[in-house]
Design a protein around this motif. Sequence first.
Motif, PDB file in Angstrom:
ATOM      1  N   ASN A   1       6.403  -2.948   9.475  1.00 29.39           N
ATOM      2  CA  ASN A   1       6.338  -1.813   8.544  1.00 29.39           C
ATOM      3  C   ASN A   1       4.991  -1.739   7.842  1.00 29.39           C
ATOM      4  OD1 ASN A   1       8.936  -1.025   9.158  1.00 29.39           O
ATOM      5  ND2 ASN A   1       9.875  -2.170   7.468  1.00 29.39           N
ATOM      6  N   LEU A   2       4.353  -2.883   7.657  1.00 29.19           N
ATOM      7  CA  LEU A   2       3.024  -2.900   7.051  1.00 29.19           C
ATOM      8  C   LEU A   2       1.954  -2.537   8.073  1.00 29.19           C
ATOM      9  CD1 LEU A   2       1.009  -3.544   4.755  1.00 29.19           C
ATOM     10  CD2 LEU A   2       1.103  -5.945   5.493  1.00 29.19           C
ATOM     11  N   GLN A   3       2.041  -3.102   9.263  1.00 29.83           N
ATOM     12  CA  GLN A   3       1.009  -2.916  10.282  1.00 29.83           C
ATOM     13  C   GLN A   3       0.907  -1.468  10.748  1.00 29.83           C
ATOM     14  OE1 GLN A   3       2.011  -5.739  13.335  1.00 29.83           O
ATOM     15  NE2 GLN A   3       1.317  -7.504  12.136  1.00 29.83           N
ATOM     16  N   ILE A   4       2.029  -0.783  10.831  1.00 25.28           N
ATOM     17  CA  ILE A   4       2.004   0.603  11.324  1.00 25.28           C
ATOM     18  C   ILE A   4       1.161   1.500  10.424  1.00 25.28           C
ATOM     19  CG2 ILE A   4       3.417   2.653  11.713  1.00 25.28           C
ATOM     20  CD1 ILE A   4       5.608   0.820  12.786  1.00 25.28           C
TER      21      ILE A   4
ATOM     22  N   SER B   1       1.602  -6.145  -1.785  1.00 24.31           N
ATOM     23  CA  SER B   1       1.116  -7.406  -2.335  1.00 24.31           C
ATOM     24  C   SER B   1      -0.396  -7.336  -2.503  1.00 24.31           C
ATOM     25  CB  SER B   1       1.471  -8.588  -1.421  1.00 24.31           C
ATOM     26  OG  SER B   1       0.668  -8.578  -0.248  1.00 24.31           O
ATOM     27  N   GLU B   2      -0.914  -8.137  -3.407  1.00 23.52           N
ATOM     28  CA  GLU B   2      -2.359  -8.148  -3.664  1.00 23.52           C
ATOM     29  C   GLU B   2      -3.122  -8.638  -2.444  1.00 23.52           C
ATOM     30  OE1 GLU B   2      -5.490  -9.494  -7.193  1.00 23.52           O
ATOM     31  OE2 GLU B   2      -3.394 -10.140  -7.252  1.00 23.52           O
ATOM     32  N   GLN B   3      -2.555  -9.587  -1.715  1.00 25.03           N
ATOM     33  CA  GLN B   3      -3.204 -10.098  -0.508  1.00 25.03           C
ATOM     34  C   GLN B   3      -3.349  -8.997   0.546  1.00 25.03           C
ATOM     35  OE1 GLN B   3      -1.181 -13.404   1.270  1.00 25.03           O
ATOM     36  NE2 GLN B   3      -2.697 -13.684   2.893  1.00 25.03           N
ATOM     37  N   ASP B   4      -2.279  -8.208   0.734  1.00 28.39           N
ATOM     38  CA  ASP B   4      -2.342  -7.099   1.689  1.00 28.39           C
ATOM     39  C   ASP B   4      -3.359  -6.050   1.233  1.00 28.39           C
ATOM     40  OD1 ASP B   4      -0.389  -8.273   3.244  1.00 28.39           O
ATOM     41  OD2 ASP B   4       1.250  -7.179   2.299  1.00 28.39           O
ATOM     42  N   PHE B   5      -3.408  -5.829  -0.069  1.00 22.72           N
ATOM     43  CA  PHE B   5      -4.372  -4.878  -0.625  1.00 22.72           C
ATOM     44  C   PHE B   5      -5.800  -5.337  -0.347  1.00 22.72           C
ATOM     45  CE2 PHE B   5      -7.167  -3.622  -4.139  1.00 22.72           C
ATOM     46  CZ  PHE B   5      -7.020  -2.240  -4.125  1.00 22.72           C
ATOM     47  N   TYR B   6      -6.077  -6.606  -0.615  1.00 26.96           N
ATOM     48  CA  TYR B   6      -7.412  -7.175  -0.364  1.00 26.96           C
ATOM     49  C   TYR B   6      -7.813  -7.004   1.095  1.00 26.96           C
ATOM     50  CZ  TYR B   6      -8.665  -9.674  -4.695  1.00 26.96           C
ATOM     51  OH  TYR B   6      -9.064  -9.999  -5.951  1.00 26.96           O
ATOM     52  N   TYR B   7      -6.915  -7.432   1.980  1.00 27.94           N
ATOM     53  CA  TYR B   7      -7.244  -7.416   3.408  1.00 27.94           C
ATOM     54  C   TYR B   7      -7.492  -5.997   3.902  1.00 27.94           C
ATOM     55  CZ  TYR B   7      -6.988  -8.135   8.414  1.00 27.94           C
ATOM     56  OH  TYR B   7      -7.281  -8.150   9.751  1.00 27.94           O
TER      57      TYR B   7
ATOM     58  N   ILE C   1       1.192   9.580   6.370  1.00 33.53           N
ATOM     59  CA  ILE C   1       1.203   8.835   5.106  1.00 33.53           C
ATOM     60  C   ILE C   1       0.173   9.478   4.185  1.00 33.53           C
ATOM     61  CG2 ILE C   1       1.974   6.650   6.118  1.00 33.53           C
ATOM     62  CD1 ILE C   1      -0.908   5.695   6.107  1.00 33.53           C
ATOM     63  N   TYR C   2       0.446   9.458   2.894  1.00 31.71           N
ATOM     64  CA  TYR C   2      -0.400  10.209   1.967  1.00 31.71           C
ATOM     65  C   TYR C   2      -1.199   9.327   1.006  1.00 31.71           C
ATOM     66  CZ  TYR C   2       1.736  14.560   3.483  1.00 31.71           C
ATOM     67  OH  TYR C   2       2.136  15.648   4.236  1.00 31.71           O
ATOM     68  N   ASN C   3      -0.851   8.043   0.925  1.00 29.94           N
ATOM     69  CA  ASN C   3      -1.568   7.152   0.019  1.00 29.94           C
ATOM     70  C   ASN C   3      -1.398   5.717   0.504  1.00 29.94           C
ATOM     71  OD1 ASN C   3       1.023   6.254  -0.922  1.00 29.94           O
ATOM     72  ND2 ASN C   3       1.093   8.098  -2.222  1.00 29.94           N
ATOM     73  N   ILE C   4      -1.781   4.760  -0.317  1.00 24.92           N
ATOM     74  CA  ILE C   4      -1.715   3.353   0.096  1.00 24.92           C
ATOM     75  C   ILE C   4      -0.560   2.626  -0.577  1.00 24.92           C
ATOM     76  CG2 ILE C   4      -4.183   3.210   0.616  1.00 24.92           C
ATOM     77  CD1 ILE C   4      -4.542   1.782  -2.084  1.00 24.92           C
ATOM     78  N   SER C   5       0.498   3.371  -0.932  1.00 25.19           N
ATOM     79  CA  SER C   5       1.637   2.755  -1.609  1.00 25.19           C
ATOM     80  C   SER C   5       2.398   1.780  -0.716  1.00 25.19           C
ATOM     81  CB  SER C   5       2.595   3.837  -2.120  1.00 25.19           C
ATOM     82  OG  SER C   5       3.077   4.625  -1.041  1.00 25.19           O
ATOM     83  N   PHE C   6       2.093   1.765   0.588  1.00 25.73           N
ATOM     84  CA  PHE C   6       2.745   0.821   1.497  1.00 25.73           C
ATOM     85  C   PHE C   6       2.251  -0.602   1.289  1.00 25.73           C
ATOM     86  CE2 PHE C   6      -0.913   2.640   3.693  1.00 25.73           C
ATOM     87  CZ  PHE C   6      -1.588   1.519   4.139  1.00 25.73           C
ATOM     88  N   LEU C   7       1.169  -0.781   0.517  1.00 28.40           N
ATOM     89  CA  LEU C   7       0.636  -2.112   0.240  1.00 28.40           C
ATOM     90  C   LEU C   7       1.388  -2.699  -0.958  1.00 28.40           C
ATOM     91  CD1 LEU C   7      -3.150  -1.271   0.642  1.00 28.40           C
ATOM     92  CD2 LEU C   7      -1.645  -2.359   2.312  1.00 28.40           C
TER      93      LEU C   7
END
Length: 442
Positions: A24-27, A79-85, A71-77
């Motif tokens: 769900n994150l990778q897509i 965790s902070e780690q996912d956000f950083y990457y 998708i319209y924004n980055i709300s799928f992130l």
Amino acid sequence: MATNSLQSSQEHQDIVKSKPKQINLQIPQEKLYSFLVDIVQKWPAEDLLSEFKRLFIDFLDSVNLGKATGIYNISFLESEQDFYYTLKRCFYIIVNNWEAQRKYKHIQEFIKLFDTYKPPRNTIDPQTKIFPSWLKNFVNSKDYKELKVLAAKYKKQALKQEEKNNWANRYTSYLLVAQSYDSKRPREQQEVARKLSKQMKDKYKFELAMYIARSQSAASSTSRYKNPSVLGDNVLRIIKMIVVKKGVFSYENLANIFLKQTKKQTLRDFKKSIQKYLFFTEKNKELVSTVMQYLSDKLEPWKQETNEDIINNNLILRTCTKVIDCLTIEPGKEPSPLFILLLSGGNPLTLVIILLKIILICRNARSHLEIRIADLINYYESYPEDECSWFINFLEFFNITFAIYAENVEYNLIKMKEDDLCNSENLDDYRVFSQLKVDAQT
């Protein structure tokens, strides 16, 4: 046994549950990356900057992203780690493409988006209220500092002043090499770092060749091409000292002879042979004895289980990288005693030639050597320039020597007076000429 079975079952369930989350994150991540790759090649830079700011600085919806990906924004992130990457990956997608398009000015404007960032006082949307604090942490992180190192090549304003404040900026190409081989970094960062490092090296080679040609011509203006070293006008004589070692006993020929003589040796014998090869021309016998004893103590217990194996390319590479570590610095440690010892005499060329001889028998070890040079720079960069001038001299000799012997440009001395022999005392009677090698290997 029952308890272990229950634990295994629970671990299996946790893994199964985590897979949908990863998918769900990778897509959406891949959709975002593809969107950026597409628009960075088609949109004006100003529009791309605005789009990136909307998504990663203001955390707003994007109609363009929505139309292209759903998708319209980055709300799928979540965790902070996912956000950083994800943020770093997007950064390198943009920088990599703009570098190829020569949009250097816009890379600086890109960096300013982060430099000028101020978290909003109030965030209405509870879904994205955490993003500003994550971004603030990112701007203050080591990761962001490394992003700025990559972009430093394109700074046009106050560059000279920055060099005065931090002498290590002159050797950014080695820091980029280290980043390009760091598998923990995003692929885009490695690719950008590799390209920038090569560009810097090519620029240095060109400027050195042009400076040599102009400085030896009375009809040319030396101001047209700057001296890429900090050694001043003395650099020409230093180059002659390095180039004079040609002919039958050139470093290249000695390396080829060594490889032929050791072709069927065991690793045990090769450990001894490489030491003799590196130091047999050194005249300071006391120094040689100390250095070889240190190397023997390090190499003898190393990989004893394969001592009787016949050497191959892999064992040669591993031996060379081990010797490089002994001569420079090991990860996370201080500079080696041999590094300090060989430079304490005030002649950096001794160590530089030893390192060159290693690379001439194993070209694949060069990246490892340059990573160790980066480690040394990181160690000494906090020192004022006047306190580590001896180390800077080593770097300058290293740059020049490897530009002459380990690149695709061939340098030769041409005697201008027929009544003199070619030796270091009569170098003023010779001129240096450079040309591209026919069998260039870059």
